[in-house]
Design a protein around this motif. Structure first.
Motif, short mmCIF file in Angstrom:
data_model
loop_
_atom_site.label_atom_id
_atom_site.label_comp_id
_atom_site.label_asym_id
_atom_site.label_seq_id
_atom_site.Cartn_x
_atom_site.Cartn_y
_atom_site.Cartn_z
N ASN A 1 0.72 -0.78 0.73
CA ASN A 1 -0.21 -0.06 0.00
C ASN A 1 0.49 1.23 0.28
O ASN A 1 0.55 1.70 -0.66
CB ASN A 1 -0.92 -0.08 1.15
CG ASN A 1 -1.78 0.98 0.84
OD1 ASN A 1 -1.91 2.02 1.71
ND2 ASN A 1 -3.41 1.03 0.72
N ASP B 1 1.10 4.19 -2.92
CA ASP B 1 0.59 5.88 -2.66
C ASP B 1 1.94 6.55 -2.79
O ASP B 1 1.16 7.56 -3.18
CB ASP B 1 0.51 5.44 -0.90
CG ASP B 1 -0.24 6.81 -0.31
OD1 ASP B 1 -1.36 7.23 -1.10
OD2 ASP B 1 0.53 7.64 0.47
N LYS B 2 2.66 5.71 -2.21
CA LYS B 2 4.23 7.15 -2.86
C LYS B 2 4.44 6.97 -4.68
O LYS B 2 5.10 7.53 -4.66
CB LYS B 2 5.59 6.76 -2.00
CG LYS B 2 4.99 6.65 -0.40
CD LYS B 2 6.12 5.86 -0.43
CE LYS B 2 6.45 6.61 1.78
NZ LYS B 2 7.57 5.85 2.04
N ARG C 1 -7.19 2.63 0.59
CA ARG C 1 -6.71 4.11 0.38
C ARG C 1 -5.02 4.38 1.02
O ARG C 1 -4.30 5.15 0.56
CB ARG C 1 -8.12 5.43 -0.55
CG ARG C 1 -8.68 4.17 -1.31
CD ARG C 1 -7.15 4.32 -2.42
NE ARG C 1 -8.20 3.95 -3.98
CZ ARG C 1 -7.96 3.52 -5.14
NH1 ARG C 1 -6.37 4.23 -5.62
NH2 ARG C 1 -9.20 3.29 -5.71
N SER C 2 -5.46 3.92 1.99
CA SER C 2 -3.85 4.44 3.26
C SER C 2 -3.77 3.71 4.27
O SER C 2 -4.19 2.25 4.27
CB SER C 2 -4.62 5.85 3.68
OG SER C 2 -5.76 5.26 4.97
N GLU D 1 -3.21 3.88 7.20
CA GLU D 1 -3.51 3.52 8.19
C GLU D 1 -5.52 2.96 8.17
O GLU D 1 -5.69 2.24 8.96
CB GLU D 1 -4.15 4.82 8.66
CG GLU D 1 -3.45 6.06 8.79
CD GLU D 1 -2.33 7.27 7.50
OE1 GLU D 1 -2.66 6.72 6.76
OE2 GLU D 1 -0.99 7.59 8.11
#
Length: 286
Positions: free
Chosen positions: A103, A107-108, A187-188, A190
């Protein structure tokens, strides 16, 4: 901060030396570079290993010396009964490792950088999976050394010992696909952390990992004994000679734990892997 390992990988994998002498890197080299990149992160950030070094030792010592005197088992030693359960829990958490790592790469934008190179999508997934197994295996080794220090022993012979470890890795491979699916769907980091913690953690406790199922209420005992983690733990305990066979009133998975573990692992892989690959393809083509 620039991901130096990724930069090196992008500069190394498949870098052409001329307009006509370019050869795409082999699949094994692609996978090797993905594993190498992840291992380089550990070298620069050794605190990434706390979950498979300090945490396993803490769990073994806490359960063995704090709770062990209060839990009655069918083994002569709770410490011998305990180790397979903690090992199974650690391998189940391999899904957590791959989900968070994948993830964060998505994301990055690191996966987008890989897409500009002659690297197949499957190599990214396989490389992440191999690294996850290596990461979890470090924890298994640390726990084994800790267990040996406090009295745990393997009493079932070399062949059975190897079979138990093979079952552990097979189950870990199945759980990795769960991690890929979650890592690509959330999506994150967290969100991944919250979902994985609230699912994997209870699943590993709602089993025979740390306490026998015989004392549970009937419906809860049934759920626990059909838990894939319970079959894996029972298989390791029997193969390592830490416990006798399951009692006659135990559920079918505990009567045949080795076969059941193989079936559960293949079933999880067969169902989740296609969904995980589809989620990865969808996420990387947005």
């Amino acid at each position: 901060m620039t991901d130096r390992a990724t930069t090196t990988a992008t500069a190394t994998v498949g870098a052409p030396t001329g307009p006509h002498d370019y050869e795409p890197p082999s699949r094994s080299r692609q996978i090797g570079m993905m594993v190498w990149r992840s291992l380089k992160h550990i070298k620069r950030q050794p605190e990434m290993l706390t979950d498979v070094t300090i945490q396993p030792i803490m769990f073994v010592l806490l359960f063995a010396f704090v709770f062990g005197g209060s839990i009655q088992t069918d083994s002569g030693s709770y410490r011998e009964w305990l180790l397979p359960g903690i090992m199974a829990q650690t391998m189940a958490f391999s899904a957590f490792i791959v989900a968070i790592g994948l993830n964060m790469d998505l994301d990055k934008g690191i996966i987008d950088r890989f897409r500009s190179l002659p690297i197949s999508r499957s190599s990214v997934l396989v490389g992440r999976s191999v690294y996850s197994l290596i990461h979890s295996s470090i924890g298994i080794f640390v726990m084994s050394m800790t267990g040996l220090a406090i009295g745990w022993r393997i009493r079932g012979g070399f062949g059975n010992a190897v079979l138990a470890l093979a079952l552990l890795l097979l189950f870990g491979f199945a759980m990795i696909w769960v991690g890929v699916l979650v890592g690509c769907s959330m999506r994150s980091a967290e969100a991944v952390n919250g979902l994985m913690f609230t699912t994997i953690f209870p699943v590993t406790f709602l089993a025979n990992t740390f306490a026998p199922t015989e004392g549970m209420v009937p419906w809860l005992r049934t759920v626990a004994e059909w838990n894939p983690v319970s079959a894996l733990v029972q298989a390791m305990r029997e193969l390592w000679g830490n416990v006798p066979a399951a009692p006659a009133d135990a559920a079918l998975p505990l009567q045949h734990p080795v076969v059941t573990t193989v079936i559960w692992s293949l079933l999880i892989t067969g169902v989740v892997a296609p969904l995980a690959v589809r989620a990865f393809v969808r996420r990387t083509t947005d």
